[in-house]
Scaffold this active site. Sequence first.
Site, mmCIF file in Angstrom:
data_model
loop_
_atom_site.group_PDB
_atom_site.id
_atom_site.type_symbol
_atom_site.label_atom_id
_atom_site.label_comp_id
_atom_site.label_asym_id
_atom_site.label_seq_id
_atom_site.Cartn_x
_atom_site.Cartn_y
_atom_site.Cartn_z
ATOM 1 N N SER A 41 -12.689 18.647 -16.577
ATOM 2 C CA SER A 41 -12.814 18.428 -17.955
ATOM 3 C C SER A 41 -11.401 17.443 -17.911
ATOM 4 C CB SER A 41 -13.146 19.442 -17.949
ATOM 5 O OG SER A 41 -12.923 21.002 -17.640
ATOM 6 N N HIS A 154 -18.524 21.513 -14.434
ATOM 7 C CA HIS A 154 -18.197 22.761 -12.675
ATOM 8 C C HIS A 154 -19.041 22.664 -11.627
ATOM 9 C CE1 HIS A 154 -13.498 23.436 -14.754
ATOM 10 N NE2 HIS A 154 -14.311 22.067 -14.578
ATOM 11 N N GLU A 163 -17.259 27.645 -18.783
ATOM 12 C CA GLU A 163 -16.932 29.006 -17.674
ATOM 13 C C GLU A 163 -17.418 30.678 -17.828
ATOM 14 O OE1 GLU A 163 -12.285 28.095 -16.839
ATOM 15 O OE2 GLU A 163 -12.442 25.900 -16.406
ATOM 16 N N GLU A 206 -15.007 26.222 -9.062
ATOM 17 C CA GLU A 206 -14.413 27.198 -9.086
ATOM 18 C C GLU A 206 -14.423 28.864 -8.041
ATOM 19 O OE1 GLU A 206 -13.012 27.074 -13.353
ATOM 20 O OE2 GLU A 206 -11.442 25.665 -12.862
ATOM 21 N N ASP A 241 -14.699 29.960 -21.147
ATOM 22 C CA ASP A 241 -14.125 28.413 -21.256
ATOM 23 C C ASP A 241 -15.595 27.484 -22.078
ATOM 24 O OD1 ASP A 241 -12.510 26.399 -22.051
ATOM 25 O OD2 ASP A 241 -12.008 25.562 -19.883
ATOM 26 N N GLU A 282 -11.578 29.555 -25.241
ATOM 27 C CA GLU A 282 -10.719 28.715 -24.696
ATOM 28 C C GLU A 282 -11.264 27.413 -25.081
ATOM 29 O OE1 GLU A 282 -9.486 28.834 -20.903
ATOM 30 O OE2 GLU A 282 -9.540 26.167 -20.777
ATOM 31 N N ASP A 308 -6.653 24.134 -25.155
ATOM 32 C CA ASP A 308 -6.150 23.760 -23.675
ATOM 33 C C ASP A 308 -5.861 22.171 -23.902
ATOM 34 O OD1 ASP A 308 -6.207 23.037 -21.225
ATOM 35 O OD2 ASP A 308 -8.622 23.700 -20.342
ATOM 36 N N LYS A 333 -1.048 24.190 -18.122
ATOM 37 C CA LYS A 333 -1.072 23.939 -17.061
ATOM 38 C C LYS A 333 -0.425 22.733 -16.722
ATOM 39 C CE LYS A 333 -6.314 23.346 -17.394
ATOM 40 N NZ LYS A 333 -6.955 22.449 -18.015
ATOM 41 N N HIS A 361 -4.146 26.879 -12.980
ATOM 42 C CA HIS A 361 -4.867 26.455 -11.776
ATOM 43 C C HIS A 361 -5.564 25.421 -12.624
ATOM 44 C CE1 HIS A 361 -9.538 28.058 -11.600
ATOM 45 N NE2 HIS A 361 -9.432 27.929 -13.338
ATOM 46 N N LYS A 384 -5.496 32.369 -15.014
ATOM 47 C CA LYS A 384 -6.274 32.610 -14.429
ATOM 48 C C LYS A 384 -6.836 31.135 -13.229
ATOM 49 C CE LYS A 384 -8.629 27.979 -17.730
ATOM 50 N NZ LYS A 384 -10.113 27.881 -18.051
#
Length: 418
Positions: A41, A154, A163, A206, A241, A282, A308, A333, A361, A384
């Site tokens: 993403s 994901h 998430e 993940e 997230d 998030e 993010d 990140k 990550h 995370k």
Amino acid sequence: MLKIKSIHAREILDSRGNPTVECDIITSDGCSTASVPSGASVGFNEAWENRDERNKRYHGKGVQTAVANINKIIARKIAGMDAANQQAVDSALLKLDPTAQKVKLGANALLAVSMACCRAASPHALYENVGKLFGTKKYILPVPAFNIINGGKHAGNTIDLQEYMILPVGAKSFSEALQIGAEVYQTLKTLLLGKFGKSAINVGDEGGFAPPMTCIEEPFDMILDAVNELGYLNKVKLGIDCAASTLYSNGHYKIEDKALAAHQLLDRYEELAASYPIISIEDPFAEEDFEHFSLLTKTAKKFQVVADDLTATNPERIKSAAAEKAANCLLLKMNQIGTVTEALEAGKIAKKAGWNIMVSHRSGETTDDFIADLAVGIACGQIKSGAPCRGERIAKYNRLLRIEETLGKKAHYTRRFL
Ligand code: PGA
Ligand code: ZN
């Protein structure tokens, strides 16, 4: 002076089986290696990942050009420089690619070199070198945010939000937090198996489970059942997230097969926060929707609003977001910006604005555990790295265990959030 003798990059595979860049830096102290992760993403404002799109190898995902950019262009410039001078090395990289989004050489090429250099210049531990560069006085072991149910881009399931995380803020140490996370994960597995059957315990990118749920509350309920069964309700909080840019099109967010306007989605978040022990949300809105980010941040009393895609680890965007009070936590990140120095600069700006920071990550990872040292080195208190499952996720958590052991009595575990 720690002279860089030579540099060599290669193409390796990430955890999704796609190519990525790995780089060796050789100094008189030996060889230091680093590799870069890759997102699914991916925000519009992130630095550019150089992939060989016109070449059929690996379905156009090869990174031979990025590797050649290191071996032929960057190596010539960096060889002979002092690896211990991170800023000088990163400035040299930015001179070779002065574009805002690193479209000349690629952020994957620049970052592999920058990370390997930072590791090479760490005679004792990488977190110490990071701490020196960041001006840290006291190291902190981070609260891990374990992404135990995967959805969105994901996973191959029907969950809209990307998430669902558990954060063991009530643990006394990082190792206890890891134990709690792993126990909840295994109990959740049993519950999912009982309710949905075997296909529900397949894992996403993940490492979290990817059950066939549709309503956005359902993962919370199952996670809390697992937490409750283990008696950890007073130690574990929840985070999500939403990766809302991936749900957004034509002015609406597609959630549970309905098209919600931003203000309706905002109401939904407030309902969720009133019903569940959520402490972190998030990317609740699309990456340019500073307005609704600000509205949520203003009303958020019990949870942090994490930026993010909104900020993309970009110093300028973080400054704008801070000025608009559009969030109160930065997701950090390194590959969104392209060099270690710029990533640390992003962290410094967030810290100055009074924000929290969560080191992160990417969904496509390698076993490089750099971000564990990054989180401890900048003492941000949050990381995370996915579920407590899959080698590339665990590599970071295991590294944190080792750092905790090394720090001994000085290993402070943070529980500070808001
Ligand atoms: P990504 O996901 O690495 O696929 O972008 C992680 C995130 O959105 O935080
Ligand atoms: Zn995200």
